[in-house]
Motif scaffolding. Structure first.
Motif, PDB file in Angstrom:
ATOM      1  N   PHE A  56       0.851  -1.187   0.000  1.00  0.00           N
ATOM      2  CA  PHE A  56       0.000   0.000   0.000  1.00  0.00           C
ATOM      3  C   PHE A  56       0.885   1.235   0.000  1.00  0.00           C
ATOM      4  N   VAL A  57       0.279   2.357  -0.335  1.00  0.00           N
ATOM      5  CA  VAL A  57       0.981   3.638  -0.292  1.00  0.00           C
ATOM      6  C   VAL A  57       0.157   4.611   0.542  1.00  0.00           C
ATOM      7  N   ILE A  58       0.858   5.536   1.204  1.00  0.00           N
ATOM      8  CA  ILE A  58       0.211   6.639   1.912  1.00  0.00           C
ATOM      9  C   ILE A  58       0.376   7.877   1.046  1.00  0.00           C
ATOM     10  N   ARG A  59      -0.711   8.546   0.743  1.00  0.00           N
ATOM     11  CA  ARG A  59      -0.639   9.708  -0.143  1.00  0.00           C
ATOM     12  C   ARG A  59      -1.541  10.823   0.354  1.00  0.00           C
ATOM     13  N   GLU A  60      -1.437  11.979  -0.321  1.00  0.00           N
ATOM     14  CA  GLU A  60      -2.301  13.113  -0.030  1.00  0.00           C
ATOM     15  C   GLU A  60      -3.708  12.853  -0.575  1.00  0.00           C
ATOM     16  N   TYR A  61      -4.667  13.547  -0.003  1.00  0.00           N
ATOM     17  CA  TYR A  61      -6.022  13.540  -0.553  1.00  0.00           C
ATOM     18  C   TYR A  61      -6.012  14.149  -1.954  1.00  0.00           C
ATOM     19  N   LYS A  62      -6.837  13.613  -2.841  1.00  0.00           N
ATOM     20  CA  LYS A  62      -7.060  14.227  -4.143  1.00  0.00           C
ATOM     21  C   LYS A  62      -8.557  14.279  -4.414  1.00  0.00           C
ATOM     22  N   SER A  63      -8.960  15.230  -5.230  1.00  0.00           N
ATOM     23  CA  SER A  63     -10.373  15.424  -5.531  1.00  0.00           C
ATOM     24  C   SER A  63     -10.998  14.129  -6.040  1.00  0.00           C
ATOM     25  N   GLY A  64     -12.140  13.789  -5.494  1.00  0.00           N
ATOM     26  CA  GLY A  64     -12.828  12.556  -5.845  1.00  0.00           C
ATOM     27  C   GLY A  64     -12.693  11.482  -4.787  1.00  0.00           C
ATOM     28  N   ASP A  65     -11.678  11.611  -3.906  1.00  0.00           N
ATOM     29  CA  ASP A  65     -11.491  10.623  -2.834  1.00  0.00           C
ATOM     30  C   ASP A  65     -12.676  10.579  -1.884  1.00  0.00           C
ATOM     31  N   GLU A  66     -13.360  11.718  -1.733  1.00  0.00           N
ATOM     32  CA  GLU A  66     -14.415  11.797  -0.721  1.00  0.00           C
ATOM     33  C   GLU A  66     -15.510  10.747  -0.933  1.00  0.00           C
ATOM     34  N   LYS A  67     -15.761  10.373  -2.183  1.00  0.00           N
ATOM     35  CA  LYS A  67     -16.756   9.329  -2.453  1.00  0.00           C
ATOM     36  C   LYS A  67     -16.356   8.025  -1.771  1.00  0.00           C
ATOM     37  N   TYR A  68     -15.082   7.684  -1.849  1.00  0.00           N
ATOM     38  CA  TYR A  68     -14.594   6.420  -1.299  1.00  0.00           C
ATOM     39  C   TYR A  68     -14.301   6.533   0.198  1.00  0.00           C
ATOM     40  N   ILE A  69     -13.972   7.745   0.654  1.00  0.00           N
ATOM     41  CA  ILE A  69     -13.801   7.965   2.091  1.00  0.00           C
ATOM     42  C   ILE A  69     -15.121   7.733   2.812  1.00  0.00           C
ATOM     43  N   THR A  70     -16.207   8.260   2.263  1.00  0.00           N
ATOM     44  CA  THR A  70     -17.513   8.089   2.905  1.00  0.00           C
ATOM     45  C   THR A  70     -17.978   6.633   2.840  1.00  0.00           C
ATOM     46  N   MET A  71     -17.595   5.918   1.797  1.00  0.00           N
ATOM     47  CA  MET A  71     -17.906   4.483   1.728  1.00  0.00           C
ATOM     48  C   MET A  71     -17.136   3.722   2.805  1.00  0.00           C
ATOM     49  N   LEU A  72     -15.868   4.094   3.009  1.00  0.00           N
ATOM     50  CA  LEU A  72     -15.064   3.465   4.054  1.00  0.00           C
ATOM     51  C   LEU A  72     -15.633   3.795   5.432  1.00  0.00           C
ATOM     52  N   PHE A  73     -16.095   5.019   5.618  1.00  0.00           N
ATOM     53  CA  PHE A  73     -16.705   5.427   6.883  1.00  0.00           C
ATOM     54  C   PHE A  73     -17.889   4.521   7.220  1.00  0.00           C
ATOM     55  N   LYS A  74     -18.726   4.249   6.230  1.00  0.00           N
ATOM     56  CA  LYS A  74     -19.874   3.364   6.425  1.00  0.00           C
ATOM     57  C   LYS A  74     -19.423   1.956   6.790  1.00  0.00           C
ATOM     58  N   GLU A  75     -18.386   1.476   6.124  1.00  0.00           N
ATOM     59  CA  GLU A  75     -17.870   0.127   6.375  1.00  0.00           C
ATOM     60  C   GLU A  75     -17.306  -0.003   7.783  1.00  0.00           C
ATOM     61  N   VAL A  76     -16.573   1.016   8.238  1.00  0.00           N
ATOM     62  CA  VAL A  76     -15.870   0.942   9.519  1.00  0.00           C
ATOM     63  C   VAL A  76     -16.780   1.270  10.696  1.00  0.00           C
ATOM     64  N   PHE A  77     -17.573   2.342  10.575  1.00  0.00           N
ATOM     65  CA  PHE A  77     -18.361   2.820  11.711  1.00  0.00           C
ATOM     66  C   PHE A  77     -19.837   2.432  11.648  1.00  0.00           C
ATOM     67  N   GLY A  78     -20.276   1.918  10.498  1.00  0.00           N
ATOM     68  CA  GLY A  78     -21.666   1.508  10.373  1.00  0.00           C
ATOM     69  C   GLY A  78     -22.644   2.663  10.312  1.00  0.00           C
ATOM     70  N   LYS A  79     -22.146   3.856  10.003  1.00  0.00           N
ATOM     71  CA  LYS A  79     -22.993   5.044   9.921  1.00  0.00           C
ATOM     72  C   LYS A  79     -22.780   5.725   8.576  1.00  0.00           C
ATOM     73  N   ASP A  80     -23.784   6.474   8.164  1.00  0.00           N
ATOM     74  CA  ASP A  80     -23.687   7.182   6.894  1.00  0.00           C
ATOM     75  C   ASP A  80     -23.028   8.543   7.067  1.00  0.00           C
ATOM     76  N   MET A  81     -22.186   8.900   6.116  1.00  0.00           N
ATOM     77  CA  MET A  81     -21.671  10.256   5.978  1.00  0.00           C
ATOM     78  C   MET A  81     -21.745  10.597   4.496  1.00  0.00           C
ATOM     79  N   THR A  82     -22.419  11.684   4.172  1.00  0.00           N
ATOM     80  CA  THR A  82     -22.523  12.069   2.774  1.00  0.00           C
ATOM     81  C   THR A  82     -21.261  12.804   2.332  1.00  0.00           C
ATOM     82  N   VAL A  83     -21.074  12.896   1.029  1.00  0.00           N
ATOM     83  CA  VAL A  83     -19.950  13.654   0.485  1.00  0.00           C
ATOM     84  C   VAL A  83     -20.042  15.110   0.918  1.00  0.00           C
TER      85      VAL A  83
END
Length: 310
Positions: A4-31
């Motif tokens: 894996f690599v650690i990188r800076e945020y780039k535009s468009g990541d927020e869609k997948y960040i919010t999907m990961l949030f749902k997976e990890v915390f079981g709660k919804d966060m919108t973009v």
């Protein structure tokens, strides 16, 4: 696991960040909610880190919300560390293969390079705190305490409670008059209150002011939950804090319980409140960062409002 690599945020990541949030915390966060949280306070600069596997999948995120603060009367860069998460299938492993360790350390290393005067703090639960403690990135300031009380109606009080607008100039006047006495604090002016509460896409809040001789001496940000009232944030002249609280209790005497978090020296005003332990640990981020925990313990002013879940 795959590399894996650690990188800076780039535009468009927020869609997948919010999907990961749902997976990890079981709660919804919108973009839109994610953008409010990370874009607005930093004027578009995103400090968060992303972990990505060899297939380009987003498997980790460490968030850093940039905030304006003061330390002993001088401007100081604050970051609230939030939404630190790793996909369940990518957890575990040791050393450079541990995503949590690598992503959080990289975040703090880059913040330390960008700012010489900076304070990073957060409010993890017990398990994530232990994980951070083991790798020398988290240090305990204190266990957060919930002060509670059944409000009472009183007849005589020096303070009068009124509704406040989020952009009332008296809020800035109050901040300017007492901020130097707070030690280490987020700047609680109208700009902050508007972003944190008025524009908040997660919750609805109300703002009340306590006036003495026609001058604003205290304000409370509140959130109601059924028959209980939460004082999410406040700012107050210390000498009138107890009177302001009593006046506030008076108008909410119909509520079953009031909740408030306070730090020194405001704790002295709550001797008649009950103390309920929480599962939240107020945490100083220490990896490569300048402020030592003993200094933070003596100076930090925080409320529920410093915690992103309230």
């Amino acid at each position: 696991m795959n590399s894996f690599v650690i990188r800076e945020y780039k535009s468009g990541d927020e869609k997948y960040i919010t999907m990961l949030f749902k997976e990890v915390f079981g709660k919804d966060m919108t973009v839109e909610q994610w953008k409010w949280k990370y874009y607005i306070p930093g004027n578009g600069k995103i400090y968060s880190k992303i972990a990505e596997d060899s297939n380009g999948n987003l498997i980790g995120h460490a968030g850093a919300v940039p905030l304006k603060g003061l330390f002993k009367g001088k401007p100081y860069q604050f970051f609230q560390i939030a939404d630190v998460m790793v996909h369940p299938k990518a957890r575990g492993f040791f050393g450079t293969k541990n995503i949590f360790s690598m992503i959080i350390k990289k975040l703090f290393e880059d913040i330390a390079k960008a700012f010489t005067e900076v304070f990073c703090y957060g409010f993890p639960g017990h398990r994530p705190f232990i994980l951070g403690k083991r790798i020398d990135v988290y240090d305990e300031i204190e266990k957060a305490v919930d002060y509670t009380k059944t409000p009472k109606y009183t007849f005589f009080n020096k303070c009068k409670i009124k509704n406040l607008e989020w952009n009332d100039i008296e809020i800035n006047n109050l901040w300017n008059s007492i901020s130097n006495s707070l030690g280490l604090s987020v700047i609680r002016d109208t700009a902050y209150l508007n972003w944190r509460y008025a524009l908040n896409p997660f919750n609805n809040y109300q703002l009340y002011g306590a006036f003495h001789s026609g001058i604003l001496k205290c304000w409370f940000v509140t959130k109601e939950q059924e028959d209980e009232l939460f004082i999410i944030d406040f700012m107050s002249d210390l000498k009138l804090f107890r009177q302001a609280l009593k006046a506030f209790e008076k108008i909410f005497a119909h509520k079953k319980k009031i909740h408030i978090w306070v730090s020194k020296p405001f704790k002295e005003s709550l001797k008649n409140y009950n103390i309920e332990q929480t599962q939240i640990i107020t945490t100083n981020m220490i990896w490569k960062l300048p402020l030592k925990t003993d200094i933070v313990k003596k100076n930090l002013f925080y409320t529920m409002g410093d915690v992103d879940i309230f």
